[in-house]
Motif scaffolding. Structure first.
Motif, PDB file in Angstrom:
ATOM      1  N   GLY A   1      48.180  39.893  35.336  1.00  0.00           N
ATOM      2  CA  GLY A   1      48.043  40.565  36.611  1.00  0.00           C
ATOM      3  C   GLY A   1      47.141  39.754  37.528  1.00  0.00           C
ATOM      4  O   GLY A   1      46.416  38.852  37.093  1.00  0.00           O
ATOM      5  N   ILE A   2      47.185  40.064  38.808  1.00  0.00           N
ATOM      6  CA  ILE A   2      46.364  39.385  39.807  1.00  0.00           C
ATOM      7  C   ILE A   2      45.536  40.439  40.530  1.00  0.00           C
ATOM      8  O   ILE A   2      46.084  41.388  41.101  1.00  0.00           O
ATOM      9  CB  ILE A   2      47.230  38.611  40.815  1.00  0.00           C
ATOM     10  CG1 ILE A   2      48.065  37.549  40.082  1.00  0.00           C
ATOM     11  CG2 ILE A   2      46.366  37.989  41.902  1.00  0.00           C
ATOM     12  CD1 ILE A   2      49.127  36.901  40.939  1.00  0.00           C
ATOM     13  N   VAL A   3      44.225  40.287  40.489  1.00  0.00           N
ATOM     14  CA  VAL A   3      43.310  41.166  41.203  1.00  0.00           C
ATOM     15  C   VAL A   3      43.114  40.574  42.590  1.00  0.00           C
ATOM     16  O   VAL A   3      42.755  39.400  42.726  1.00  0.00           O
ATOM     17  CB  VAL A   3      41.951  41.277  40.474  1.00  0.00           C
ATOM     18  CG1 VAL A   3      40.994  42.160  41.269  1.00  0.00           C
ATOM     19  CG2 VAL A   3      42.138  41.806  39.062  1.00  0.00           C
TER      20      VAL A   3
ATOM     21  N   LEU B   1      40.591  37.257  48.172  1.00  0.00           N
ATOM     22  CA  LEU B   1      40.309  36.414  47.012  1.00  0.00           C
ATOM     23  C   LEU B   1      41.174  36.926  45.875  1.00  0.00           C
ATOM     24  O   LEU B   1      41.148  38.115  45.563  1.00  0.00           O
ATOM     25  CB  LEU B   1      38.825  36.477  46.633  1.00  0.00           C
ATOM     26  CG  LEU B   1      38.428  35.638  45.436  1.00  0.00           C
ATOM     27  CD1 LEU B   1      38.719  34.161  45.669  1.00  0.00           C
ATOM     28  CD2 LEU B   1      36.955  35.831  45.123  1.00  0.00           C
ATOM     29  N   TRP B   2      41.961  36.040  45.275  1.00  0.00           N
ATOM     30  CA  TRP B   2      42.857  36.405  44.182  1.00  0.00           C
ATOM     31  C   TRP B   2      42.323  35.866  42.875  1.00  0.00           C
ATOM     32  O   TRP B   2      41.969  34.686  42.780  1.00  0.00           O
ATOM     33  CB  TRP B   2      44.240  35.821  44.421  1.00  0.00           C
ATOM     34  CG  TRP B   2      45.016  36.421  45.549  1.00  0.00           C
ATOM     35  CD1 TRP B   2      44.542  37.101  46.639  1.00  0.00           C
ATOM     36  CD2 TRP B   2      46.436  36.357  45.706  1.00  0.00           C
ATOM     37  NE1 TRP B   2      45.571  37.470  47.452  1.00  0.00           N
ATOM     38  CE2 TRP B   2      46.744  37.024  46.908  1.00  0.00           C
ATOM     39  CE3 TRP B   2      47.453  35.808  44.963  1.00  0.00           C
ATOM     40  CZ2 TRP B   2      48.043  37.154  47.375  1.00  0.00           C
ATOM     41  CZ3 TRP B   2      48.753  35.932  45.431  1.00  0.00           C
ATOM     42  CH2 TRP B   2      49.040  36.606  46.623  1.00  0.00           C
ATOM     43  N   PHE B   3      42.285  36.733  41.849  1.00  0.00           N
ATOM     44  CA  PHE B   3      41.915  36.351  40.484  1.00  0.00           C
ATOM     45  C   PHE B   3      43.081  36.650  39.561  1.00  0.00           C
ATOM     46  O   PHE B   3      43.630  37.749  39.608  1.00  0.00           O
ATOM     47  CB  PHE B   3      40.716  37.169  39.969  1.00  0.00           C
ATOM     48  CG  PHE B   3      39.416  36.832  40.593  1.00  0.00           C
ATOM     49  CD1 PHE B   3      38.732  35.689  40.234  1.00  0.00           C
ATOM     50  CD2 PHE B   3      38.869  37.680  41.532  1.00  0.00           C
ATOM     51  CE1 PHE B   3      37.523  35.381  40.810  1.00  0.00           C
ATOM     52  CE2 PHE B   3      37.653  37.389  42.112  1.00  0.00           C
ATOM     53  CZ  PHE B   3      36.982  36.225  41.752  1.00  0.00           C
ATOM     54  N   ARG B   4      43.425  35.726  38.719  1.00  0.00           N
ATOM     55  CA  ARG B   4      44.468  35.915  37.712  1.00  0.00           C
ATOM     56  C   ARG B   4      43.770  35.946  36.360  1.00  0.00           C
ATOM     57  O   ARG B   4      43.034  35.022  36.026  1.00  0.00           O
ATOM     58  CB  ARG B   4      45.414  34.725  37.823  1.00  0.00           C
ATOM     59  CG  ARG B   4      46.521  34.710  36.909  1.00  0.00           C
ATOM     60  CD  ARG B   4      47.432  33.545  37.248  1.00  0.00           C
ATOM     61  NE  ARG B   4      48.669  34.180  37.627  1.00  0.00           N
ATOM     62  CZ  ARG B   4      49.544  33.707  38.472  1.00  0.00           C
ATOM     63  NH1 ARG B   4      49.343  32.564  39.049  1.00  0.00           N
ATOM     64  NH2 ARG B   4      50.634  34.372  38.724  1.00  0.00           N
ATOM     65  N   CYS B   5      43.980  37.023  35.583  1.00  0.00           N
ATOM     66  CA  CYS B   5      43.311  37.126  34.283  1.00  0.00           C
ATOM     67  C   CYS B   5      44.008  38.132  33.388  1.00  0.00           C
ATOM     68  O   CYS B   5      44.757  38.983  33.868  1.00  0.00           O
ATOM     69  CB  CYS B   5      41.841  37.507  34.452  1.00  0.00           C
ATOM     70  SG  CYS B   5      41.568  39.113  35.229  1.00  0.00           S
ATOM     71  N   LEU B   6      43.772  38.029  32.101  1.00  0.00           N
ATOM     72  CA  LEU B   6      44.229  39.049  31.168  1.00  0.00           C
ATOM     73  C   LEU B   6      43.393  40.303  31.399  1.00  0.00           C
ATOM     74  O   LEU B   6      42.203  40.210  31.713  1.00  0.00           O
ATOM     75  CB  LEU B   6      44.092  38.566  29.734  1.00  0.00           C
ATOM     76  CG  LEU B   6      44.966  37.363  29.351  1.00  0.00           C
ATOM     77  CD1 LEU B   6      44.619  36.895  27.936  1.00  0.00           C
ATOM     78  CD2 LEU B   6      46.444  37.716  29.442  1.00  0.00           C
ATOM     79  N   GLY B   7      43.983  41.470  31.263  1.00  0.00           N
ATOM     80  CA  GLY B   7      43.244  42.706  31.503  1.00  0.00           C
ATOM     81  C   GLY B   7      42.912  42.911  32.967  1.00  0.00           C
ATOM     82  O   GLY B   7      41.893  43.509  33.308  1.00  0.00           O
ATOM     83  N   ALA B   8      43.787  42.430  33.855  1.00  0.00           N
ATOM     84  CA  ALA B   8      43.516  42.485  35.290  1.00  0.00           C
ATOM     85  C   ALA B   8      43.368  43.919  35.800  1.00  0.00           C
ATOM     86  O   ALA B   8      42.549  44.182  36.688  1.00  0.00           O
ATOM     87  CB  ALA B   8      44.614  41.766  36.065  1.00  0.00           C
ATOM     88  N   GLY B   9      44.121  44.860  35.243  1.00  0.00           N
ATOM     89  CA  GLY B   9      44.011  46.253  35.691  1.00  0.00           C
ATOM     90  C   GLY B   9      42.635  46.831  35.428  1.00  0.00           C
ATOM     91  O   GLY B   9      42.036  47.478  36.293  1.00  0.00           O
TER      92      GLY B   9
END
Length: 138
Positions: A102-104, A113-121
């Motif tokens: 997911g992308i926060v 500002l976009w962050f891509r990470c596991l557990g984004a939710g």
């Protein structure tokens, strides 16, 4: 950081100032240096995404969201390596679906500002809760 850490995530941030470091337009193949057209791929990627995904760590505290590029990405990318956000300036926090993660999306005055990470939710929820704690809205 002097504040307690709410969350710390391995993440990639979309950084519009990041560019491939000089000299990396060649790849090693069969022991020799051969051009691989990396500059065209990087230009397309930057136009498509509006920047480069830079790997590192995002750290959330009760008042700040900080991103720092990891050592490899400091070598590979020139440009911005750290972003530090005062949570009082955050206007919105949302979640977009990426291909694998997911992308926060953190909305700021005049920027995202976009962050891509596991557990984004979960990370999105933690950021939204911290922002509410700073100024009561999100």
């Amino acid at each position: 950081m002097d504040e307690p850490v709410i969350a710390s995530k391995l993440a990639s941030a979309l950084v519009n100032q990041a560019v491939l470091a000089p000299g990396l337009e060649f790849a090693l193949d069969n022991g020799g240096r051969i051009p691989v057209g990396t500059d065209q791929v990087v230009k397309w990627f930057q136009q498509f995404y509006g920047g480069m995904w830079v790997g590192g760590r995002a750290v959330l505290t009760p008042s700040r969201l900080h991103f720092a590029a990891n050592q490899l990405n400091r070598i590979v990318h020139s440009g911005t390596h750290e972003v530090d956000i005062d949570l009082r300036e955050v206007m919105d926090v949302s979640l977009r679906q990426g291909w694998v993660t997911g992308i926060v999306v953190v909305g700021l005055p005049g920027a995202e500002l976009w962050f891509r990470c596991l557990g984004a939710g979960t990370f999105r929820d933690q950021i939204a809760d911290a922002v509410r704690g700073c100024h009561g809205r999100v």
